[in-house]
Motif scaffolding. Sequence first.
Motif, mmCIF file in Angstrom:
data_model
loop_
_atom_site.group_PDB
_atom_site.id
_atom_site.type_symbol
_atom_site.label_atom_id
_atom_site.label_comp_id
_atom_site.label_asym_id
_atom_site.label_seq_id
_atom_site.Cartn_x
_atom_site.Cartn_y
_atom_site.Cartn_z
ATOM 1 N N UNK A 97 3.830 -6.142 -9.191
ATOM 2 C CA UNK A 97 2.543 -5.492 -8.904
ATOM 3 C C UNK A 97 1.619 -5.515 -10.110
ATOM 4 N N UNK A 98 2.185 -5.526 -11.355
ATOM 5 C CA UNK A 98 1.321 -5.554 -12.522
ATOM 6 C C UNK A 98 0.587 -6.879 -12.610
ATOM 7 N N UNK A 99 1.279 -7.964 -12.252
ATOM 8 C CA UNK A 99 0.662 -9.283 -12.330
ATOM 9 C C UNK A 99 -0.423 -9.457 -11.286
ATOM 10 N N UNK A 100 -0.401 -8.654 -10.226
ATOM 11 C CA UNK A 100 -1.400 -8.833 -9.186
ATOM 12 C C UNK A 100 -2.645 -7.992 -9.394
ATOM 13 N N UNK A 101 -2.653 -7.162 -10.401
ATOM 14 C CA UNK A 101 -3.925 -6.565 -10.795
ATOM 15 C C UNK A 101 -4.215 -5.183 -10.266
ATOM 16 N N UNK A 102 -5.400 -5.050 -9.692
ATOM 17 C CA UNK A 102 -6.026 -3.742 -9.534
ATOM 18 C C UNK A 102 -5.232 -2.738 -8.751
ATOM 19 N N UNK A 103 -4.586 -3.168 -7.647
ATOM 20 C CA UNK A 103 -3.940 -2.211 -6.741
ATOM 21 C C UNK A 103 -2.978 -1.289 -7.433
ATOM 22 N N UNK A 104 -1.963 -1.864 -8.171
ATOM 23 C CA UNK A 104 -0.946 -0.990 -8.756
ATOM 24 C C UNK A 104 -1.445 -0.274 -9.990
ATOM 25 N N UNK A 105 -2.388 -0.918 -10.719
ATOM 26 C CA UNK A 105 -2.970 -0.196 -11.842
ATOM 27 C C UNK A 105 -3.710 1.044 -11.366
ATOM 28 N N UNK A 106 -4.264 0.941 -10.139
ATOM 29 C CA UNK A 106 -4.904 2.128 -9.562
ATOM 30 C C UNK A 106 -3.875 3.216 -9.311
ATOM 31 N N UNK A 107 -2.652 2.805 -8.890
ATOM 32 C CA UNK A 107 -1.573 3.769 -8.693
ATOM 33 C C UNK A 107 -1.242 4.459 -9.999
ATOM 34 N N UNK A 136 -5.497 0.983 7.491
ATOM 35 C CA UNK A 136 -4.408 0.922 6.515
ATOM 36 C C UNK A 136 -3.715 -0.434 6.538
ATOM 37 N N UNK A 137 -3.161 -0.801 5.384
ATOM 38 C CA UNK A 137 -2.387 -2.041 5.257
ATOM 39 C C UNK A 137 -1.218 -1.775 4.317
ATOM 40 N N UNK A 138 -0.095 -2.408 4.618
ATOM 41 C CA UNK A 138 1.138 -2.245 3.841
ATOM 42 C C UNK A 138 1.312 -3.418 2.871
ATOM 43 N N UNK A 139 1.682 -3.104 1.625
ATOM 44 C CA UNK A 139 2.031 -4.128 0.638
ATOM 45 C C UNK A 139 3.539 -4.136 0.483
ATOM 46 N N UNK A 140 4.171 -5.165 1.031
ATOM 47 C CA UNK A 140 5.624 -5.248 0.977
ATOM 48 C C UNK A 140 6.115 -5.385 -0.455
ATOM 49 N N UNK A 141 5.425 -6.195 -1.266
ATOM 50 C CA UNK A 141 5.862 -6.413 -2.653
ATOM 51 C C UNK A 141 5.763 -5.137 -3.479
ATOM 52 N N UNK A 142 4.666 -4.377 -3.252
ATOM 53 C CA UNK A 142 4.462 -3.161 -4.041
ATOM 54 C C UNK A 142 5.108 -1.934 -3.412
#
Length: 505
Positions: A8-18, A153-159
Amino acid sequence: MNTTRPAWEARGAGRHAVDAGRQHNDDAACRAARRRLHLMASGGLWRDTGWGRRAILDQPAIPDIDFLDLLLDAICIVDAQDRFVWISPAGERIFGYTPAEMIGRRVCEFVLPGDEARTREHIERIKAGEDQTNFENRYRRKDGGIVHLMWSARWSEADQVRVAVAHDVTRLREAKSVQSALYSISEAAHTAEDLDDLFSRIHAIISHLLPAANFCVALLDARAQLIEYPYCADERGGAPRTTTIDADTLGARVIRTGTHLLLAPENFDEWPASIRQLKDSGTRYWLGAPLKLDDRTIGALIVKSYEGGLTYTESDLELLEFVSTQVAQAIERKRLYLRLRHMAHHDSLTGLANRRQLEARMASAFAAADGRDIRVALLYLDLDGFKDINDTYSHEIGDALLQAVAHRLNDTLRESSTVARLGGDEFAVLVDELATSGDAYAVVNRIQDMFATPFTIAGHALRVTPSIGVAVYPDDADTAETLLQHADRAMYDVKRYSRPASASR
Protein backbone atom coordinates in the motif's frame (compact mmCIF):
# COMPACT_ATOMS: atom_id res chain seq x y z
CA MET A 1 16.20 -5.25 9.48
CA ASN A 2 13.65 -5.69 6.71
CA THR A 3 13.00 -2.33 5.04
CA THR A 4 10.64 -3.59 2.36
CA ARG A 5 7.66 -1.30 2.03
CA PRO A 6 4.14 -2.82 2.19
CA ALA A 7 2.29 -2.76 -1.12
CA TRP A 8 0.00 0.00 0.00
CA GLU A 9 2.92 2.39 0.59
CA ALA A 10 4.12 1.94 -2.99
CA ARG A 11 0.67 2.77 -4.32
CA GLY A 12 0.56 6.20 -2.79
CA ALA A 13 -2.20 8.36 -1.49
CA GLY A 14 -4.79 5.87 -0.21
CA ARG A 15 -2.80 4.23 2.59
CA HIS A 16 -0.88 7.37 3.47
CA ALA A 17 -4.30 8.88 4.08
CA VAL A 18 -4.94 6.00 6.51
CA ASP A 19 -1.68 6.70 8.35
CA ALA A 20 -2.45 10.39 8.41
CA GLY A 21 -5.86 9.62 9.89
CA ARG A 22 -4.34 7.41 12.58
CA GLN A 23 -2.04 10.28 13.50
CA HIS A 24 -4.87 12.82 13.36
CA ASN A 25 -3.16 15.06 15.92
CA ASP A 26 -0.16 15.46 13.66
CA ASP A 27 -1.19 18.52 11.63
CA ALA A 28 1.64 18.15 9.16
CA ALA A 29 0.76 14.52 8.42
CA CYS A 30 -2.90 15.41 7.99
CA ARG A 31 -2.05 18.22 5.58
CA ALA A 32 0.18 15.88 3.60
CA ALA A 33 -2.57 13.28 3.37
CA ARG A 34 -5.07 15.86 2.18
CA ARG A 35 -2.55 17.11 -0.36
CA ARG A 36 -1.96 13.62 -1.74
CA LEU A 37 -5.70 12.87 -1.96
CA HIS A 38 -6.22 16.20 -3.69
CA LEU A 39 -3.52 15.54 -6.24
CA MET A 40 -4.68 11.98 -6.91
CA ALA A 41 -8.25 13.18 -7.44
CA SER A 42 -6.93 15.87 -9.78
CA GLY A 43 -4.98 13.48 -12.03
CA GLY A 44 -1.48 13.66 -10.57
CA LEU A 45 0.65 10.48 -10.89
CA TRP A 46 2.93 9.28 -8.11
CA ARG A 47 6.30 7.59 -8.05
CA ASP A 48 7.77 6.10 -4.85
CA THR A 49 11.20 7.60 -4.12
CA GLY A 50 11.55 6.34 -0.58
CA TRP A 51 9.89 6.94 2.76
CA GLY A 52 8.63 10.47 3.09
CA ARG A 53 9.72 11.47 -0.44
CA ARG A 54 7.35 11.51 -3.42
CA ALA A 55 7.90 12.68 -6.97
CA ILE A 56 4.80 13.89 -8.76
CA LEU A 57 4.59 13.26 -12.50
CA ASP A 58 2.38 15.36 -14.71
CA GLN A 59 1.30 17.37 -11.69
CA PRO A 60 -1.37 19.94 -12.55
CA ALA A 61 -1.17 23.38 -11.10
CA ILE A 62 -3.18 23.13 -7.87
CA PRO A 63 -3.52 25.76 -5.17
CA ASP A 64 -2.07 24.75 -1.82
CA ILE A 65 -5.40 24.49 0.05
CA ASP A 66 -6.91 21.94 2.40
CA PHE A 67 -9.66 21.00 -0.04
CA LEU A 68 -10.94 18.08 2.10
CA ASP A 69 -12.16 20.65 4.62
CA LEU A 70 -14.43 22.04 1.92
CA LEU A 71 -16.11 18.76 0.98
CA LEU A 72 -19.71 18.34 2.13
CA ASP A 73 -19.49 14.55 1.75
CA ALA A 74 -17.49 12.48 4.23
CA ILE A 75 -14.72 10.15 3.04
CA CYS A 76 -14.29 7.14 5.32
CA ILE A 77 -11.67 4.38 5.28
CA VAL A 78 -12.64 1.19 7.09
CA ASP A 79 -10.49 -1.89 7.73
CA ALA A 80 -11.35 -5.57 7.28
CA GLN A 81 -12.70 -5.73 10.85
CA ASP A 82 -15.18 -2.96 9.97
CA ARG A 83 -13.42 -0.37 12.13
CA PHE A 84 -13.00 3.21 11.06
CA VAL A 85 -9.34 4.03 10.48
CA TRP A 86 -9.68 7.45 8.86
CA ILE A 87 -12.49 9.98 8.41
CA SER A 88 -12.38 13.26 6.52
CA PRO A 89 -13.38 16.52 8.26
CA ALA A 90 -16.93 16.40 6.88
CA GLY A 91 -17.48 13.34 9.07
CA GLU A 92 -17.81 15.52 12.14
CA ARG A 93 -20.47 17.65 10.45
CA ILE A 94 -22.42 14.56 9.39
CA PHE A 95 -22.03 12.25 12.41
CA GLY A 96 -21.50 14.81 15.16
CA TYR A 97 -18.43 12.90 16.40
CA THR A 98 -14.83 13.97 15.96
CA PRO A 99 -12.60 11.60 13.97
CA ALA A 100 -10.85 10.65 17.22
CA GLU A 101 -14.20 9.52 18.68
CA MET A 102 -14.97 7.27 15.71
CA ILE A 103 -11.59 5.85 14.69
CA GLY A 104 -11.11 2.36 16.08
CA ARG A 105 -14.84 1.78 16.57
CA ARG A 106 -16.96 -0.54 14.43
CA VAL A 107 -19.24 0.92 11.80
CA CYS A 108 -22.41 -0.77 13.10
CA GLU A 109 -21.99 0.87 16.50
CA PHE A 110 -23.32 4.01 14.83
CA VAL A 111 -25.90 2.45 12.49
CA LEU A 112 -29.54 2.61 13.55
CA PRO A 113 -30.55 -0.89 14.84
CA GLY A 114 -33.30 -1.24 12.25
CA ASP A 115 -30.74 -0.84 9.43
CA GLU A 116 -27.94 -2.95 10.91
CA ALA A 117 -28.75 -6.28 9.22
CA ARG A 118 -28.91 -4.94 5.68
CA THR A 119 -25.84 -2.76 6.32
CA ARG A 120 -23.85 -5.88 7.20
CA GLU A 121 -25.10 -7.57 4.02
CA HIS A 122 -24.00 -4.53 2.03
CA ILE A 123 -20.54 -4.61 3.62
CA GLU A 124 -20.09 -8.26 2.72
CA ARG A 125 -20.90 -7.53 -0.92
CA ILE A 126 -18.26 -4.79 -0.96
CA LYS A 127 -15.66 -7.14 0.53
CA ALA A 128 -16.56 -9.66 -2.17
CA GLY A 129 -15.40 -7.15 -4.74
CA GLU A 130 -18.69 -5.55 -5.77
CA ASP A 131 -18.53 -1.79 -6.22
CA GLN A 132 -21.52 -0.38 -4.38
CA THR A 133 -23.27 2.91 -5.11
CA ASN A 134 -26.42 4.58 -3.85
CA PHE A 135 -26.80 2.38 -0.77
CA GLU A 136 -28.82 4.15 1.92
CA ASN A 137 -28.99 3.64 5.67
CA ARG A 138 -29.45 5.64 8.84
CA TYR A 139 -26.92 6.56 11.52
CA ARG A 140 -27.48 7.87 15.01
CA ARG A 141 -25.65 11.18 15.53
CA LYS A 142 -23.86 12.05 18.72
CA ASP A 143 -26.63 14.50 19.63
CA GLY A 144 -29.21 11.72 19.29
CA GLY A 145 -30.56 12.81 15.92
CA ILE A 146 -30.82 10.53 12.91
CA VAL A 147 -28.89 11.14 9.70
CA HIS A 148 -29.84 9.48 6.41
CA LEU A 149 -26.78 8.65 4.28
CA MET A 150 -26.24 7.55 0.71
CA TRP A 151 -22.99 5.61 0.27
CA SER A 152 -20.64 4.76 -2.56
CA ALA A 153 -17.86 2.31 -1.67
CA ARG A 154 -15.06 0.19 -3.12
CA TRP A 155 -12.89 -2.51 -1.55
CA SER A 156 -9.09 -2.64 -1.89
CA GLU A 157 -8.08 -6.27 -1.63
CA ALA A 158 -4.35 -5.47 -1.46
CA ASP A 159 -4.78 -2.87 1.28
CA GLN A 160 -7.62 -4.74 3.04
CA VAL A 161 -9.63 -1.55 3.44
CA ARG A 162 -12.72 -0.09 1.87
CA VAL A 163 -13.02 3.52 0.89
CA ALA A 164 -16.53 4.94 1.15
CA VAL A 165 -18.11 8.32 0.49
CA ALA A 166 -21.14 9.31 2.58
CA HIS A 167 -23.62 11.85 1.21
CA ASP A 168 -26.15 13.33 3.65
CA VAL A 169 -29.68 12.95 2.21
CA THR A 170 -31.53 13.52 5.48
CA ARG A 171 -33.65 16.47 4.36
CA LEU A 172 -34.65 14.75 1.15
CA ARG A 173 -35.54 11.47 2.87
CA GLU A 174 -37.43 13.16 5.71
CA ALA A 175 -39.49 15.16 3.21
CA LYS A 176 -40.30 12.01 1.24
CA SER A 177 -40.96 10.02 4.42
CA VAL A 178 -43.36 12.64 5.73
CA GLN A 179 -45.17 12.79 2.40
CA SER A 180 -45.43 9.00 2.33
CA ALA A 181 -46.56 8.93 5.97
CA LEU A 182 -49.34 11.44 5.33
CA TYR A 183 -50.61 9.36 2.43
CA SER A 184 -50.38 6.13 4.45
CA ILE A 185 -52.26 7.65 7.39
CA SER A 186 -55.05 8.82 5.08
CA GLU A 187 -55.22 5.38 3.47
CA ALA A 188 -55.30 3.68 6.88
CA ALA A 189 -58.31 5.76 7.86
CA HIS A 190 -60.24 4.15 5.01
CA THR A 191 -58.91 0.59 5.15
CA ALA A 192 -58.47 -0.10 8.89
CA GLU A 193 -61.08 -2.48 10.25
CA ASP A 194 -61.58 -0.57 13.50
CA LEU A 195 -59.85 1.92 15.78
CA ASP A 196 -57.48 -0.68 17.24
CA ASP A 197 -56.36 -1.57 13.74
CA LEU A 198 -55.99 2.12 12.85
CA PHE A 199 -53.86 2.83 15.94
CA SER A 200 -51.61 -0.14 15.16
CA ARG A 201 -51.12 1.09 11.58
CA ILE A 202 -50.39 4.64 12.74
CA HIS A 203 -47.76 3.26 15.11
CA ALA A 204 -46.08 1.41 12.23
CA ILE A 205 -46.19 4.51 10.00
CA ILE A 206 -44.70 6.80 12.64
CA SER A 207 -41.98 4.23 13.36
CA HIS A 208 -40.73 4.82 9.81
CA LEU A 209 -40.30 8.51 10.61
CA LEU A 210 -38.60 8.14 13.98
CA PRO A 211 -37.89 5.27 16.38
CA ALA A 212 -41.12 4.77 18.34
CA ALA A 213 -40.94 1.46 20.20
CA ASN A 214 -42.73 3.11 23.14
CA PHE A 215 -45.80 4.75 21.63
CA CYS A 216 -49.23 5.70 22.98
CA VAL A 217 -52.41 7.26 21.67
CA ALA A 218 -54.29 9.30 24.27
CA LEU A 219 -57.90 10.33 23.57
CA LEU A 220 -60.08 12.79 25.39
CA ASP A 221 -63.67 11.90 26.31
CA ALA A 222 -64.96 15.47 26.14
CA ARG A 223 -68.27 14.64 27.82
CA ALA A 224 -66.72 12.90 30.84
CA GLN A 225 -63.56 15.04 30.75
CA LEU A 226 -61.46 11.87 30.98
CA ILE A 227 -58.26 10.97 29.15
CA GLU A 228 -58.04 7.34 28.08
CA TYR A 229 -55.22 5.40 26.39
CA PRO A 230 -56.85 3.03 23.88
CA TYR A 231 -53.49 2.08 22.34
CA CYS A 232 -50.15 1.76 24.09
CA ALA A 233 -47.00 -0.12 23.09
CA ASP A 234 -44.48 -0.01 25.92
CA GLU A 235 -41.39 -2.15 26.38
CA ARG A 236 -42.00 -2.15 30.13
CA GLY A 237 -45.66 -3.07 29.72
CA GLY A 238 -48.92 -1.48 30.73
CA ALA A 239 -50.80 1.58 29.50
CA PRO A 240 -51.10 4.76 31.58
CA ARG A 241 -54.20 4.81 33.75
CA THR A 242 -57.26 6.85 32.81
CA THR A 243 -57.04 10.38 34.26
CA THR A 244 -59.12 13.53 34.36
CA ILE A 245 -58.29 16.39 32.03
CA ASP A 246 -56.98 18.48 34.94
CA ALA A 247 -54.58 15.76 36.21
CA ASP A 248 -50.96 16.73 36.77
CA THR A 249 -49.61 14.41 34.08
CA LEU A 250 -47.72 15.15 30.87
CA GLY A 251 -50.45 13.65 28.68
CA ALA A 252 -53.12 15.78 30.36
CA ARG A 253 -50.91 18.85 30.07
CA VAL A 254 -50.45 18.40 26.30
CA ILE A 255 -54.18 17.88 25.73
CA ARG A 256 -55.24 20.63 28.13
CA THR A 257 -52.92 23.26 26.63
CA GLY A 258 -52.97 21.99 23.04
CA THR A 259 -49.19 22.45 22.81
CA HIS A 260 -46.39 19.99 22.07
CA LEU A 261 -43.85 19.00 24.69
CA LEU A 262 -40.35 17.50 24.82
CA LEU A 263 -39.08 16.36 28.21
CA ALA A 264 -35.34 15.62 28.27
CA PRO A 265 -32.87 14.78 31.06
CA GLU A 266 -31.53 18.32 31.08
CA ASN A 267 -34.92 19.89 31.89
CA PHE A 268 -36.49 17.30 34.21
CA ASP A 269 -35.67 19.37 37.28
CA GLU A 270 -37.71 22.29 35.95
CA TRP A 271 -40.96 20.33 36.32
CA PRO A 272 -43.18 19.66 39.36
CA ALA A 273 -42.35 16.73 41.64
CA SER A 274 -45.15 14.58 40.22
CA ILE A 275 -43.56 14.79 36.76
CA ARG A 276 -40.00 14.48 38.00
CA GLN A 277 -41.02 11.04 39.25
CA LEU A 278 -40.91 9.89 35.63
CA LYS A 279 -37.15 10.18 35.79
CA ASP A 280 -37.10 7.95 38.86
CA SER A 281 -39.16 5.35 36.98
CA GLY A 282 -36.56 5.23 34.23
CA THR A 283 -38.10 7.54 31.63
CA ARG A 284 -35.36 9.39 29.77
CA TYR A 285 -37.14 11.28 26.99
CA TRP A 286 -40.85 12.03 26.60
CA LEU A 287 -42.44 13.58 23.49
CA GLY A 288 -46.08 14.63 23.22
CA ALA A 289 -47.91 16.16 20.26
CA PRO A 290 -51.59 17.23 20.52
CA LEU A 291 -54.18 15.77 18.17
CA LYS A 292 -56.06 18.85 16.95
CA LEU A 293 -59.21 19.30 14.92
CA ASP A 294 -59.85 22.95 14.12
CA ASP A 295 -59.96 24.68 17.50
CA ARG A 296 -60.27 21.61 19.72
CA THR A 297 -57.84 18.99 20.95
CA ILE A 298 -59.10 15.41 20.87
CA GLY A 299 -56.02 13.67 22.27
CA ALA A 300 -52.27 13.30 21.91
CA LEU A 301 -49.54 11.16 20.40
CA ILE A 302 -46.85 10.14 22.89
CA VAL A 303 -43.37 8.71 22.27
CA LYS A 304 -40.81 8.02 24.99
CA SER A 305 -37.59 6.22 25.78
CA TYR A 306 -36.10 4.73 28.92
CA GLU A 307 -32.64 4.88 30.46
CA GLY A 308 -30.08 3.38 28.10
CA GLY A 309 -32.47 3.89 25.20
CA LEU A 310 -32.88 6.42 22.43
CA THR A 311 -32.28 10.14 22.48
CA TYR A 312 -34.92 12.45 21.00
CA THR A 313 -34.49 16.00 19.75
CA GLU A 314 -36.64 18.94 18.74
CA SER A 315 -36.55 17.69 15.13
CA ASP A 316 -38.17 14.42 16.26
CA LEU A 317 -40.87 16.39 18.04
CA GLU A 318 -41.42 18.50 14.92
CA LEU A 319 -41.95 15.35 12.84
CA LEU A 320 -44.41 13.96 15.39
CA GLU A 321 -46.31 17.23 15.52
CA PHE A 322 -46.37 17.54 11.73
CA VAL A 323 -48.15 14.21 11.25
CA SER A 324 -50.42 14.64 14.29
CA THR A 325 -52.93 16.76 12.36
CA GLN A 326 -53.35 14.04 9.75
CA VAL A 327 -53.63 11.42 12.52
CA ALA A 328 -56.36 13.46 14.24
CA GLN A 329 -58.32 13.66 10.99
CA ALA A 330 -57.87 9.91 10.41
CA ILE A 331 -59.18 9.09 13.90
CA GLU A 332 -62.18 11.37 13.47
CA ARG A 333 -63.03 9.89 10.05
CA LYS A 334 -62.78 6.35 11.41
CA ARG A 335 -64.94 7.22 14.42
CA LEU A 336 -67.60 8.72 12.14
CA TYR A 337 -67.49 5.71 9.83
CA LEU A 338 -67.81 3.28 12.75
CA ARG A 339 -70.74 5.26 14.18
CA LEU A 340 -72.52 5.22 10.83
CA ARG A 341 -71.83 1.52 10.38
CA HIS A 342 -73.11 0.80 13.87
CA MET A 343 -76.25 2.83 13.21
CA ALA A 344 -76.83 0.91 9.99
CA HIS A 345 -76.67 -2.45 11.78
CA HIS A 346 -77.94 -1.75 15.29
CA ASP A 347 -81.09 -0.57 17.00
CA SER A 348 -80.67 3.01 18.19
CA LEU A 349 -82.59 2.55 21.45
CA THR A 350 -81.15 -0.72 22.79
CA GLY A 351 -77.90 -1.05 20.88
CA LEU A 352 -78.91 -4.56 19.83
CA ALA A 353 -78.53 -5.84 16.28
CA ASN A 354 -81.29 -4.71 13.94
CA ARG A 355 -83.08 -6.81 11.34
CA ARG A 356 -80.37 -6.20 8.70
CA GLN A 357 -77.64 -7.38 11.05
CA LEU A 358 -79.70 -10.35 12.19
CA GLU A 359 -80.26 -11.52 8.61
CA ALA A 360 -76.53 -11.22 7.88
CA ARG A 361 -75.72 -13.28 10.98
CA MET A 362 -78.33 -15.86 9.97
CA ALA A 363 -76.72 -16.23 6.54
CA SER A 364 -73.32 -16.82 8.17
CA ALA A 365 -74.74 -19.33 10.64
CA PHE A 366 -76.53 -21.23 7.86
CA ALA A 367 -73.33 -21.41 5.81
CA ALA A 368 -71.44 -22.77 8.83
CA ALA A 369 -74.13 -25.40 9.46
CA ASP A 370 -74.37 -26.66 5.88
CA GLY A 371 -72.77 -30.05 5.44
CA ARG A 372 -72.61 -30.59 9.20
CA ASP A 373 -75.09 -32.33 11.46
CA ILE A 374 -75.90 -29.20 13.50
CA ARG A 375 -78.91 -26.91 13.83
CA VAL A 376 -79.49 -23.15 14.01
CA ALA A 377 -82.46 -21.89 16.03
CA LEU A 378 -84.28 -18.58 15.77
CA LEU A 379 -86.34 -17.47 18.79
CA TYR A 380 -88.98 -14.77 18.22
CA LEU A 381 -89.98 -12.88 21.40
CA ASP A 382 -92.92 -10.56 22.10
CA LEU A 383 -93.36 -8.92 25.52
CA ASP A 384 -96.83 -9.57 26.98
CA GLY A 385 -98.03 -6.67 29.09
CA PHE A 386 -95.61 -4.13 27.64
CA LYS A 387 -98.32 -1.95 26.06
CA ASP A 388 -100.08 -1.52 29.40
CA ILE A 389 -96.84 -0.47 31.09
CA ASN A 390 -96.07 1.96 28.27
CA ASP A 391 -99.52 3.53 28.49
CA THR A 392 -99.61 3.62 32.29
CA TYR A 393 -96.14 4.92 33.16
CA SER A 394 -95.05 6.87 30.01
CA HIS A 395 -93.08 6.13 26.89
CA GLU A 396 -89.85 7.06 28.70
CA ILE A 397 -90.44 4.27 31.23
CA GLY A 398 -91.33 1.94 28.36
CA ASP A 399 -88.08 2.75 26.53
CA ALA A 400 -86.09 2.20 29.71
CA LEU A 401 -87.81 -1.18 30.16
CA LEU A 402 -86.88 -2.21 26.60
CA GLN A 403 -83.26 -1.26 27.31
CA ALA A 404 -83.29 -3.29 30.52
CA VAL A 405 -84.72 -6.32 28.67
CA ALA A 406 -82.00 -6.01 26.02
CA HIS A 407 -79.31 -5.84 28.69
CA ARG A 408 -80.65 -8.86 30.56
CA LEU A 409 -80.95 -10.94 27.36
CA ASN A 410 -77.32 -10.22 26.50
CA ASP A 411 -76.21 -11.19 29.99
CA THR A 412 -78.25 -14.42 29.99
CA LEU A 413 -77.30 -15.86 26.60
CA ARG A 414 -73.97 -17.16 25.46
CA GLU A 415 -71.65 -14.76 23.68
CA SER A 416 -71.99 -16.44 20.29
CA SER A 417 -75.75 -15.87 20.26
CA THR A 418 -77.14 -12.81 18.47
CA VAL A 419 -79.83 -10.77 20.18
CA ALA A 420 -81.77 -8.37 17.93
CA ARG A 421 -84.63 -5.92 18.30
CA LEU A 422 -87.04 -6.15 15.41
CA GLY A 423 -89.18 -3.17 16.43
CA GLY A 424 -91.59 -2.18 19.20
CA ASP A 425 -91.49 -4.86 21.90
CA GLU A 426 -90.39 -7.66 19.54
CA PHE A 427 -86.97 -9.28 19.88
CA ALA A 428 -85.18 -12.18 18.17
CA VAL A 429 -82.43 -14.48 19.37
CA LEU A 430 -80.23 -16.46 16.97
CA VAL A 431 -78.60 -19.53 18.52
CA ASP A 432 -76.12 -21.50 16.40
CA GLU A 433 -74.15 -24.73 16.80
CA LEU A 434 -77.02 -26.76 18.30
CA ALA A 435 -76.74 -30.54 18.28
CA THR A 436 -80.54 -31.11 18.05
CA SER A 437 -83.70 -29.09 17.55
CA GLY A 438 -84.68 -29.82 21.13
CA ASP A 439 -81.66 -27.88 22.43
CA ALA A 440 -83.40 -24.68 21.39
CA TYR A 441 -86.00 -25.19 24.12
CA ALA A 442 -83.33 -25.19 26.80
CA VAL A 443 -82.56 -21.63 25.67
CA VAL A 444 -86.28 -20.80 25.80
CA ASN A 445 -86.40 -21.98 29.42
CA ARG A 446 -83.42 -19.81 30.39
CA ILE A 447 -85.08 -16.76 28.87
CA GLN A 448 -88.37 -17.44 30.65
CA ASP A 449 -86.55 -17.84 33.96
CA MET A 450 -84.82 -14.52 33.31
CA PHE A 451 -88.17 -12.73 33.13
CA ALA A 452 -89.28 -14.18 36.48
CA THR A 453 -87.44 -11.36 38.25
CA PRO A 454 -89.21 -7.97 37.89
CA PHE A 455 -87.42 -5.03 36.25
CA THR A 456 -86.85 -2.00 38.46
CA ILE A 457 -87.32 1.13 36.38
CA ALA A 458 -87.42 4.59 38.01
CA GLY A 459 -88.44 3.00 41.31
CA HIS A 460 -91.17 0.86 39.74
CA ALA A 461 -91.04 -2.96 39.86
CA LEU A 462 -92.32 -3.90 36.43
CA ARG A 463 -93.21 -7.39 35.26
CA VAL A 464 -93.47 -8.55 31.66
CA THR A 465 -93.51 -12.07 30.28
CA PRO A 466 -92.36 -13.19 26.84
CA SER A 467 -94.19 -15.20 24.24
CA ILE A 468 -91.44 -17.11 22.42
CA GLY A 469 -91.76 -18.81 19.05
CA VAL A 470 -89.10 -21.22 17.83
CA ALA A 471 -88.01 -22.15 14.30
CA VAL A 472 -85.02 -24.31 13.41
CA TYR A 473 -82.76 -24.36 10.36
CA PRO A 474 -82.77 -26.48 8.23
CA ASP A 475 -85.76 -28.38 9.68
CA ASP A 476 -88.35 -25.58 9.35
CA ALA A 477 -86.89 -23.34 6.65
CA ASP A 478 -83.81 -22.91 4.51
CA THR A 479 -83.67 -19.10 4.15
CA ALA A 480 -83.49 -16.24 6.63
CA GLU A 481 -86.79 -14.75 5.46
CA THR A 482 -88.79 -17.98 5.75
CA LEU A 483 -87.20 -18.85 9.09
CA LEU A 484 -88.29 -15.49 10.48
CA GLN A 485 -91.80 -16.08 9.17
CA HIS A 486 -91.96 -19.53 10.80
CA ALA A 487 -90.70 -18.20 14.13
CA ASP A 488 -93.19 -15.30 13.98
CA ARG A 489 -96.12 -17.68 13.42
CA ALA A 490 -94.86 -19.92 16.22
CA MET A 491 -94.76 -16.94 18.57
CA TYR A 492 -98.42 -16.10 17.84
CA ASP A 493 -99.30 -19.76 18.46
CA VAL A 494 -97.74 -19.39 21.91
CA LYS A 495 -99.79 -16.25 22.56
CA ARG A 496 -102.96 -18.16 21.67
CA TYR A 497 -102.22 -21.33 23.57
CA SER A 498 -99.88 -19.97 26.30
CA ARG A 499 -97.25 -22.66 25.71
CA PRO A 500 -94.02 -22.91 23.65
CA ALA A 501 -94.67 -23.93 20.06
CA SER A 502 -92.47 -24.84 17.16
CA ALA A 503 -93.30 -23.99 13.58
CA SER A 504 -92.74 -27.61 12.65
CA ARG A 505 -95.56 -28.81 14.88
